[in-house]
Design a protein around this motif. Structure first.
Motif, PDB file in Angstrom:
ATOM      1  N   ILE A   1       0.871  -1.170   0.000  1.00 29.70           N
ATOM      2  CA  ILE A   1       0.000   0.000   0.000  1.00 29.70           C
ATOM      3  C   ILE A   1       0.906   1.218   0.000  1.00 29.70           C
ATOM      4  N   LEU A   2       0.887   1.959  -1.105  1.00 26.58           N
ATOM      5  CA  LEU A   2       1.893   3.001  -1.360  1.00 26.58           C
ATOM      6  C   LEU A   2       3.249   2.305  -1.410  1.00 26.58           C
ATOM      7  N   TRP A   3       4.201   2.692  -0.572  1.00 22.35           N
ATOM      8  CA  TRP A   3       5.510   2.029  -0.564  1.00 22.35           C
ATOM      9  C   TRP A   3       5.630   1.034   0.585  1.00 22.35           C
ATOM     10  N   MET A   4       4.606   0.925   1.413  1.00 22.55           N
ATOM     11  CA  MET A   4       4.671   0.120   2.624  1.00 22.55           C
ATOM     12  C   MET A   4       4.030  -1.252   2.443  1.00 22.55           C
ATOM     13  N   SER A   5       4.468  -2.188   3.261  1.00 24.32           N
ATOM     14  CA  SER A   5       3.860  -3.514   3.260  1.00 24.32           C
ATOM     15  C   SER A   5       2.453  -3.424   3.841  1.00 24.32           C
ATOM     16  N   SER A   6       1.531  -4.196   3.301  1.00 29.23           N
ATOM     17  CA  SER A   6       0.168  -4.219   3.840  1.00 29.23           C
ATOM     18  C   SER A   6       0.157  -4.775   5.263  1.00 29.23           C
ATOM     19  N   PHE A   7       1.178  -5.564   5.610  1.00 26.44           N
ATOM     20  CA  PHE A   7       1.273  -6.105   6.962  1.00 26.44           C
ATOM     21  C   PHE A   7       1.556  -5.003   7.989  1.00 26.44           C
ATOM     22  N   THR A   8       2.155  -3.901   7.528  1.00 27.06           N
ATOM     23  CA  THR A   8       2.435  -2.791   8.439  1.00 27.06           C
ATOM     24  C   THR A   8       1.143  -2.250   9.044  1.00 27.06           C
TER      25      THR A   8
END
Length: 335
Positions: A134-141
């Protein structure tokens, strides 16, 4: 050669500053809780844990956003979790009876939330190339953030119910206390700023030492940087032990591990090169697994509550924690 000495001096100085101001932060945090009427259990589990984990937060942000060293950030987080659990063994060695027989078994709730968050982090590292971003981040974040919020709310409600059962009440603070509170908050803010400044430079010196000595970022961060940023927890825990507040000490250490997972999510937010889970070494998976095992050992100790120590000054559970810690450090050094 002079450069390595300069970096060692800088690293040691930053660590010393973090120890001093980190312990001051905890002192003023305790005073704030006393004046405002916050429960000691809540203080150890949430407020004190977030305060003593401030060095990990700033060090991680600095590592990923300034010097582009995600392995240092991850190693600091996982190493800090292991070091926090190792401090439990230090506390156990300083008292006559087994540590987990003297504290509330309700700490198991914190351990469970910690294991859940660690498991999610491990899955995120293992499946980093197979899960959407999601954007540059992991969805797990975002899952980590959500579970952290749920854990904070759940622990708070549980502790409030426990306070009501025990008949403890929070008294409103007076006008005099309000004046004192402003002074304490001012001192708190000053030492928070000092810790932030020291923690910003800590990964810079750490990366230079790791490069010069050939130890590698994963090992150096997991051992030395994690130990340096976890020293406030050690100072606070020993102080709590001397005051007879074992529950506060244990709550601080276990709560810090939950907050560390939240910090890893924040590191992913600041790492703009993509998901931090795809940038860190898979070697960290071993650290995650060992922290989960160490946490399970703590849960078993809290469940069975041994009455006698089996191994010299240690009970069996805290001795196993030491063995696991040494095993991981040797593995990271050799790999």
């Amino acid at each position: 050669m002079n450069n390595i000495y300069f970096n060692i001096f800088g690293f040691t100085l930053c660590a010393a500053i973090i120890i001093f101001s980190g312990s001051k932060l905890s002192t003023y945090g305790d005073k704030i809780a006393e004046i405002t009427g916050l429960g000691k259990a809540w203080l150890g589990l949430i407020l004190m844990a977030s305060v003593t984990s401030l060095p990990e937060l700033i060090t991680g942000i600095s590592a990923v956003s300034i010097i582009n060293a995600p392995d240092l950030a991850a190693g600091d987080i996982f190493g800090s979790c292991m070091f926090n659990l190792l401090i439990l063994s230090v506390l156990d060695a300083r008292i006559k009876k087994p540590l987990f027989s003297l504290v509330k078994s309700s700490h198991i709730l914190v351990v469970i939330f910690g294991i859940i968050l660690l498991t999610i982090v491990g899955i995120a590292i293992h499946l980093t190339n197979k899960i959407p971003s999601i954007l540059w981040m992991s969805s797990f974040t975002f899952l980590i953030f959500a579970i952290y919020i749920v854990s904070v709310w759940g622990i708070f409600k549980y502790e409030q119910a426990d306070l009501m059962k025990s008949g403890e009440t929070n008294n409103a603070y007076t006008t005099y206390d309000k004046v004192e509170l402003k002074k304490v908050i001012g001192n708190y803010a000053l030492h928070a700023l000092i810790v932030i400044c020291a923690a910003i430079f800590l990964p810079y010196f750490g990366e230079n030492i790791a490069s010069a000595t050939g130890l590698g970022n994963s090992f150096f961060a997991t051992l030395f940087i994690a130990a340096a940023t976890s020293l406030p927890e050690l100072v606070v825990s020993i102080a709590a032990l001397r005051m007879g507040s074992l529950d506060m000490a244990v709550g601080n250490l276990l709560g810090s591990n939950i907050f560390n997972m939240f910090i890893l999510g924040i590191d992913d937010l600041f790492y703009r090169e993509g998901s931090i889970f795809s940038a860190i070494s898979p070697t960290h998976l071993l650290s995650v697994l060992v922290v989960i095992i160490m946490s399970a050992v703590v849960a078993l100790g809290l469940l069975f509550r041994p009455e006698k120590k089996q191994l010299w000054v240690f009970s069996l559970d805290t001795f196993i924690i030491i063995v696991l810690y040494v095993f991981v450090m040797i593995y990271l050094l050799l790999n």
